[in-house]
Design a protein around this motif. Structure first.
Motif, PDB file in Angstrom:
ATOM      1  N   ILE A  21       0.878  -1.212  -0.020  1.00 22.85           N
ATOM      2  CA  ILE A  21       0.012   0.070  -0.081  1.00 22.85           C
ATOM      3  C   ILE A  21       0.787   1.298  -0.081  1.00 22.85           C
ATOM      4  N   GLU A  22       0.509   2.134  -0.874  1.00 21.14           N
ATOM      5  CA  GLU A  22       1.078   3.671  -0.822  1.00 21.14           C
ATOM      6  C   GLU A  22       0.000   4.510  -0.363  1.00 21.14           C
ATOM      7  N   ARG A  23       0.306   5.178   0.658  1.00 18.00           N
ATOM      8  CA  ARG A  23      -0.649   6.283   1.399  1.00 18.00           C
ATOM      9  C   ARG A  23      -0.437   7.774   0.848  1.00 18.00           C
ATOM     10  N   MET A  24      -1.189   8.446   0.438  1.00 13.75           N
ATOM     11  CA  MET A  24      -1.282   9.792   0.490  1.00 13.75           C
ATOM     12  C   MET A  24      -2.233  10.500   1.077  1.00 13.75           C
ATOM     13  N   ASP A  25      -1.859  11.630   2.009  1.00 15.43           N
ATOM     14  CA  ASP A  25      -2.829  12.555   2.427  1.00 15.43           C
ATOM     15  C   ASP A  25      -3.404  13.549   1.164  1.00 15.43           C
ATOM     16  N   CYS A  26      -4.852  13.585   1.472  1.00 18.95           N
ATOM     17  CA  CYS A  26      -5.664  14.219   0.684  1.00 18.95           C
ATOM     18  C   CYS A  26      -6.164  15.650   1.474  1.00 18.95           C
ATOM     19  N   PRO A  27      -5.681  16.700   1.371  1.00 20.04           N
ATOM     20  CA  PRO A  27      -6.061  18.001   2.072  1.00 20.04           C
ATOM     21  C   PRO A  27      -7.714  18.124   1.757  1.00 20.04           C
ATOM     22  N   LYS A  28      -8.578  18.193   2.760  1.00 19.07           N
ATOM     23  CA  LYS A  28      -9.885  18.433   2.413  1.00 19.07           C
ATOM     24  C   LYS A  28     -10.173  19.855   1.733  1.00 19.07           C
ATOM     25  N   GLN A  29     -11.022  19.682   0.935  1.00 20.17           N
ATOM     26  CA  GLN A  29     -11.070  20.896  -0.025  1.00 20.17           C
ATOM     27  C   GLN A  29     -12.656  21.234  -0.149  1.00 20.17           C
ATOM     28  N   GLY A  30     -13.561  20.634   0.802  1.00 25.11           N
ATOM     29  CA  GLY A  30     -14.811  21.046   0.580  1.00 25.11           C
ATOM     30  C   GLY A  30     -15.877  20.344  -0.515  1.00 25.11           C
ATOM     31  N   ILE A  31     -14.993  19.573  -1.426  1.00 25.72           N
ATOM     32  CA  ILE A  31     -15.479  18.754  -2.275  1.00 25.72           C
ATOM     33  C   ILE A  31     -14.950  17.351  -2.476  1.00 25.72           C
ATOM     34  N   ILE A  32     -15.195  16.516  -3.410  1.00 22.65           N
ATOM     35  CA  ILE A  32     -14.506  15.305  -3.146  1.00 22.65           C
ATOM     36  C   ILE A  32     -13.028  15.511  -3.139  1.00 22.65           C
ATOM     37  N   PRO A  33     -12.185  14.621  -2.964  1.00 23.80           N
ATOM     38  CA  PRO A  33     -10.772  14.531  -2.799  1.00 23.80           C
ATOM     39  C   PRO A  33     -10.459  14.974  -4.286  1.00 23.80           C
ATOM     40  N   HIS A  34      -9.154  15.735  -4.260  1.00 21.87           N
ATOM     41  CA  HIS A  34      -8.399  15.985  -5.617  1.00 21.87           C
ATOM     42  C   HIS A  34      -8.409  14.719  -6.316  1.00 21.87           C
ATOM     43  N   ASP A  35      -7.723  13.826  -5.941  1.00 21.45           N
ATOM     44  CA  ASP A  35      -7.401  12.658  -6.711  1.00 21.45           C
ATOM     45  C   ASP A  35      -8.718  11.790  -7.156  1.00 21.45           C
ATOM     46  N   MET A  36      -9.828  11.962  -6.397  1.00 20.91           N
ATOM     47  CA  MET A  36     -11.119  11.645  -6.703  1.00 20.91           C
ATOM     48  C   MET A  36     -11.695  12.133  -7.805  1.00 20.91           C
ATOM     49  N   VAL A  37     -11.464  13.337  -7.985  1.00 21.56           N
ATOM     50  CA  VAL A  37     -11.727  14.158  -9.289  1.00 21.56           C
ATOM     51  C   VAL A  37     -10.962  13.473 -10.668  1.00 21.56           C
ATOM     52  N   HIS A  38      -9.766  13.424 -10.339  1.00 22.10           N
ATOM     53  CA  HIS A  38      -8.825  12.684 -11.207  1.00 22.10           C
ATOM     54  C   HIS A  38      -9.429  11.498 -11.785  1.00 22.10           C
ATOM     55  N   TYR A  39     -10.224  10.610 -10.669  1.00 19.90           N
ATOM     56  CA  TYR A  39     -10.664   9.295 -10.732  1.00 19.90           C
ATOM     57  C   TYR A  39     -11.902   9.726 -12.143  1.00 19.90           C
ATOM     58  N   ALA A  40     -12.603  10.747 -11.896  1.00 17.35           N
ATOM     59  CA  ALA A  40     -13.819  10.972 -12.566  1.00 17.35           C
ATOM     60  C   ALA A  40     -13.228  11.216 -14.015  1.00 17.35           C
ATOM     61  N   VAL A  41     -12.506  12.265 -14.157  1.00 18.19           N
ATOM     62  CA  VAL A  41     -11.940  12.738 -15.355  1.00 18.19           C
ATOM     63  C   VAL A  41     -11.232  11.329 -16.059  1.00 18.19           C
ATOM     64  N   GLU A  42     -10.251  10.714 -15.602  1.00 14.58           N
ATOM     65  CA  GLU A  42      -9.449   9.733 -16.354  1.00 14.58           C
ATOM     66  C   GLU A  42     -10.414   8.496 -16.655  1.00 14.58           C
ATOM     67  N   HIS A  43     -11.224   8.159 -15.648  1.00 13.94           N
ATOM     68  CA  HIS A  43     -12.216   6.943 -16.005  1.00 13.94           C
ATOM     69  C   HIS A  43     -13.145   7.354 -17.076  1.00 13.94           C
ATOM     70  N   THR A  44     -13.757   8.539 -16.994  1.00 22.26           N
ATOM     71  CA  THR A  44     -14.776   8.666 -17.817  1.00 22.26           C
ATOM     72  C   THR A  44     -14.362   8.880 -19.452  1.00 22.26           C
ATOM     73  N   LEU A  45     -13.267   9.724 -19.354  1.00 23.37           N
ATOM     74  CA  LEU A  45     -12.395  10.254 -20.608  1.00 23.37           C
ATOM     75  C   LEU A  45     -11.617   9.201 -21.236  1.00 23.37           C
ATOM     76  N   LYS A  46     -11.204   8.119 -20.374  1.00 25.55           N
ATOM     77  CA  LYS A  46     -10.344   7.125 -20.898  1.00 25.55           C
ATOM     78  C   LYS A  46      -8.909   7.865 -20.975  1.00 25.55           C
ATOM     79  N   GLN A  47      -8.662   8.731 -20.263  1.00 27.18           N
ATOM     80  CA  GLN A  47      -7.374   9.443 -20.445  1.00 27.18           C
ATOM     81  C   GLN A  47      -6.466   9.196 -19.387  1.00 27.18           C
TER      82      GLN A  47
END
Length: 145
Positions: A21-47
């Motif tokens: 396991i590799e662990r990263m801290d994700c600063p809270k930003q009032g929305i979903i975590p930044h890397d979860m936005v990455h998931y939405a973009v990368e998974h949806t657009l296949k990028q």
């Protein structure tokens, strides 16, 4: 695996083949975590962006070598993140224009993107937001790449 924290950070655990396991801290930003936005973009657009590079074996960290495609994905993630902070209602044409300006300012080639793709990513972010809001502190949401 994203785990909701009680303080200023959530965490992202990247579970590698074999269970390491590799662990990263994700600063809270009032929305979903930044890397979860990455998931939405990368998974949806296949990028291939940050998560795609991690999936290919690069270390999960805040600093990666510059690379045209993943840099372009990062700029797009930033645009969606900004949209989410402002309520998620920015017109697709405005988001595409902001993305082009952002890429130009950072000398990064923009990915071709259309309004229907903006809406598809926004829908993915909305679904992830609902899932994340249901996660209690100390519990996790697991996403597959």
């Amino acid at each position: 695996m994203f785990t909701k924290g009680s303080g200023k950070f959530d965490t992202l655990d990247v579970v590698r083949p074999g269970g390491r396991i590799e662990r990263m801290d994700c600063p809270k930003q009032g929305i979903i975590p930044h890397d979860m936005v990455h998931y939405a973009v990368e998974h949806t657009l296949k990028q291939r962006g940050f998560l795609g590079r991690v999936k290919e074996g690069e270390a999960a960290g805040f600093h990666m070598e510059a690379e045209a495609q993943s840099d372009a994905v990062e700029r797009l993630v930033e645009v969606f993140q900004g949209d989410a902070w402002s309520g998620g209602t920015t017109a697709a044409a405005e988001m595409m224009a902001l993305y082009a300006v952002t890429c130009s300012a950072r000398a990064c080639p923009a990915l071709p993107i259309e309004a229907k793709e903006i809406e598809a990513v926004r829908t993915a972010i909305e679904a992830l937001t609902m899932q994340w809001q249901a996660v209690k502190v100390g519990h996790s949401l697991t996403l597959e790449l």
